[in-house]
Design an enzyme around this catalytic site. Sequence first.
Site, PDB file in Angstrom:
ATOM      1  N   SER A 629       0.841  -1.195   0.000  1.00  0.00           N
ATOM      2  CA  SER A 629       0.000   0.000   0.000  1.00  0.00           C
ATOM      3  C   SER A 629       0.874   1.241   0.000  1.00  0.00           C
ATOM      4  CB  SER A 629      -0.923   0.016   1.227  1.00  0.00           C
ATOM      5  OG  SER A 629      -1.739  -1.138   1.252  1.00  0.00           O
ATOM      6  N   VAL A 630       0.366   2.303  -0.640  1.00  0.00           N
ATOM      7  CA  VAL A 630       1.097   3.566  -0.735  1.00  0.00           C
ATOM      8  C   VAL A 630       0.311   4.635   0.011  1.00  0.00           C
ATOM      9  CG1 VAL A 630       2.037   5.325  -2.266  1.00  0.00           C
ATOM     10  CG2 VAL A 630       2.119   2.927  -2.940  1.00  0.00           C
ATOM     11  N   ASP A 735       9.673  -5.829 -14.773  1.00  0.00           N
ATOM     12  CA  ASP A 735       8.249  -5.553 -14.554  1.00  0.00           C
ATOM     13  C   ASP A 735       7.879  -4.182 -15.122  1.00  0.00           C
ATOM     14  OD1 ASP A 735       5.702  -6.186 -13.753  1.00  0.00           O
ATOM     15  OD2 ASP A 735       5.968  -5.557 -11.685  1.00  0.00           O
TER      16      ASP A 735
END
EC number: 2.7.11.1
Length: 891
Positions: A629-630, A735
Site C-alpha cells: 500500500s502507498v 516488470d
Amino acid sequence: MDVEFTPSDTNKFEANITKQHQVIELNNQEEQQQPEQQEQPEQQEELKDNNEKIKTSEDSTTTTTTTATITTTGENSISITVTEANNNTNQLNKSTSSSSSLNNNKNEDNKSVTASIAPSSPVIESSAIESAIDSPYISSASVFSNATNNNNNTTTTNVVVPPPQLLESSTENITSAAEITPVTTTTTEETINIPKESIEVQKQLAETTTTAAITTTNSTQVTSTTVTNPDKLKCKMHRSNFIMTQIGGKKFTEMTLEQLLDEDDPQTGMGFKNPGPQGFLEYVGDTAPPPTPPPISTSNTTGKNTGKNSTTGKSEGKKATSNSSNVPPSPVLASSASPSPKLKSSSSSIRNSGAISGTSENGGGGNGSGTISKNTAPTTGNSTTTTTTTTSTTTSSSKDRKSVVQKQSTLGRLQKNEEERRKRKEQKRSRAREKPILIAGIEDLPAECLKMVKKSKIPEDKLIQHLNILLPILRFRTGYNLRHVPIVSSNNSTNSLGSSINKNNSNNTTTTTTTTNTNNKSPEVSTNSLDVNIINQNQNQTNSVQNNQINTSSNVITTNVIPTTTASQSSQAPYHPSHNGNEEDDYDDGSRLENAILPKGTVDLIETDRDVKKLYKNLKQIGSGGFGSVFLAKSTVDKCEIAIKKIAHVSAKAQRTNLNEIGFLNFCKHPNIVSYLRSHLVDDTIWIAMEYMQGGTLTEASQGHTFNESCIAYVAKGMLEGLMYLHAHNIVHRDIKSGNIMMTIDGKIKIVDFGLCVDANERKLVHMAGSPFWMSPEMIRGESYGCPTDIWSFAICLLELANGEPPHRKSSLTAMFTTATEGCAGLDKPERWTEHFTHFLNLCLEMDPSKRSTAEQLLKHPWINLSENPETMKKILAQIFIANVMNHLDN
C-alpha cells in the site's frame, strides 16, 4: 374520532359540490337540530339491519357518509360540525348531495353552510374548514370528537375568526379553499359491484399491511389547539428553495422556474396535480419520501353490535380492503364533470381501515396508497347532474425509503483488493508445493486450467502443438505444478497417457520406463533410461524391469514414458514431500525472486531506531497493489509531502524481496527513476519513503485520454532514458508495465517498483517474472533473457497508449500464448500512425531478443524527435491528472 386539518396535504381533490348560503336565525338553530336527533334512532335501526346483512354476505362493503356543517355565530366565531355515518350494504352505494341557499338578511351575525358528503373522510372533503383554520386572522382552533352511536360519528370544531366583513376582504385566504357562490343542488349516486375474487385478493393484502390499528372505544372526546403560520401555504417558496438548495438548481424540463412553480396551469408546474411541498417531491420522482412518523391511533365510536366488525386486527384489515376496487395504489386525480366552481381542496393521503384514520403514515405527505376513482354519468332532470366520486383507501404500509447504495471508500476498496490478491498468492503457493501433475494431453489438465483454456478460444491444434509452452503459462497463472510428459509406446508410436491408463483394468499391470532430458534446448529423447518399478495393483508386488523391456503377458501392458524438460523446467527443484522451503519460488506469479539471486540491499539500509510517528504526519492511503500500500504523508524531516510504501516483512521471501527493492532504489540516481529517501522497520512492516509525484500512472492516462504521436514520443523518450541508465548497469527491471510508469503534472516520466529487479551479471535469467500482458516471448518460453526483455515491455506500453489497452487484454492466457508463439500484432489501426512510429515499434518487438534494439539505439531514432514540447505536455498531464491530485488532497 380525531380530525386533523393540515394545509400541506398531498392530493388535490376536486369536489363536485355546489355551495349555497342560507341565513338562519339563531332562534331556529335549535329547531333544526331536533329533527336530526329524531332521525338518529331510525338510522341506527337501519345500520343494524345492514350489519346483519354484512355477517351473511361475502360481498359486503362499507359506505361512509360525512356531513360537514359550518355555522358563523356572532362577529368573531365559526362553529363547524362534521357528522359521519358508516352504513354496511351488499353493494357499495355512494350518495353525495349538497344543498344550500343564500338569503340576504339584515341580520348578518348568523351564517351557516351545510354539506353532505359520501364516502370520504372529513379531512379530505372539508377544505373550507382547512382554509378557515389556515387564515392569518385565526389564532387558534379547537377540535372536539363526540361519539353518538356505533356507526354514527359527529365531530364539532369551533374556530375563532374575524367579522364577516374582514373575512370577505381577505379574498386570498378564502378563495384558496372555497369560492362561495349561489348554485343549484347537485346529487351524486353510484353503485359498484365488487367481484368475489377481488375481495379475496384485498383480504390478503389487508393481512400483510402494517397500518396502525385504530383504537376502538365506547366514547372518546379529544381537544387540541393548533397555532397556524401565515407562511404555511407558501408552497411556491418551499419548492423554489428545494430546487436551489437540494438539487442545485437542476430542472427536469425546459420550463422556466416560474412555470415549474405554477399551481394553476394544467400543462406545466410541479404543484398542479399535487399542491404543496409534497407535490414537487412527487414531481422530481427520484426524491425519497420524508421519514415515516410513529403511527397515531384515532378514536372511533363502536358499540356492542360491532364486535365482529372491529376496526382492529385482521377483521379490520379485511373490511378496509373491501372498499378498494381494482385501481392502482398511487393517488389518481379525480376531475369534476360539473361546470360549477370547484372547491379547492388540499388534503392528506389518508389510510382508512373501515373507519377514518386521522393521520397519514407519511406524516401528512408522500405517495400514499389512497386512491380516488371517478365514474360520471349524466342524468335527465331539470337542473341536476349525476356524478359518481369514489374515495377508496387501501390499508398498506408506506413505501420504504429507497436504499441508497453507497460506494465503498477508497481505503476499504484497496484493502479488499489487497486481501483478495494475498489469498490468490497463498493458494498458488499451496498448489506449487503439491505433487507434480503429469500432463500428456489437454484432457489431463485440472478443471481450472481447462476453463482458462476454453475461455481463451485458442485453436486446439495450436494448443497441442505448443503444449510445452502452454503448461508453464498455466503454472504461472494458477500455481499448479504441471509437468509435460510425452508418451512413447513400445512400438515407437505415440499414445495418450490418459487413454493408456483407461485401458488398464484392476487385473492389469503397467510397466513404465522414464527418461530425463538434461539438454535445455533440445526436445529430443535421451538414450539413457532409468530402472522403473512394476506395480501390481492386486498383489502389491514390486519387480525391477530394465528399460524397453516388454512384458508378453496378456494381462500386462508395458509403456515407456519419456518426459522431456524445457529450459524453464530444468531450473525446477525435484519434488519431495518435505520440501517446503523455497519450492514456491519456482512456480511463482512473478512477484518473487529466485533463491539463487541475492538481494541488492542489506539490513543496514533499514532504520529501526527512529520514531516514524514523529517523522511523518497525516498519512492518507492513495494506492494499493501486489507490492503493498502507498500512503501520502507530510515529512517533518524533508519539509514536504512524500510517498510511503508499506510492505509486509515477515517471511523470508518477503524480506529478500524488500531488501532487493531497497537496494536498487538506493543505488539508482536518475531523473527518470523515482527518488529514494529512506526505509524503516515498523513492527512487521517495511516503510519505504520516496518522493511524492503529483499525477498518475500511464494506465490511468491511457484510459482517460487519447494520445497523439508527439505525446507518445514524449513518454517514450522519458522511459528510454530511465531504461538506458538501468541497462548500462546491467539491471533488468523485469516488470516494466503501464502501472509502473508515473506521469506527473510537471511533465516528468519516472519508473517505479523495483521489487523484481535483478542484476543480469549474476547468472543466466530463465525465471518467469512480471505481468502477463507485458512479458517478452523469451521469458514466456523459458529461454534465457536479459535487458532486451524490458524493451519488449516498453513497446507494449506504447501500444497501450496508442490502442487504449495492451494486446489481448481480455485474456492473459491468450496474450501470453500468442506472444510466445506468434509475437505481437502491433497497432490496431496502422493507417492512423506514421511509418516512423510503426518502424520504431517493429524494432522493439523483434521476436529474437538478439535482434531487438537497445534503449540507446532507440533514443537516436527519428521518431523520438517528434516528441511534444515539455511545456505543452505539462498542460496535458495536468489536465489528465487534476482529478487525482484533488482527490488526494480531499481524502
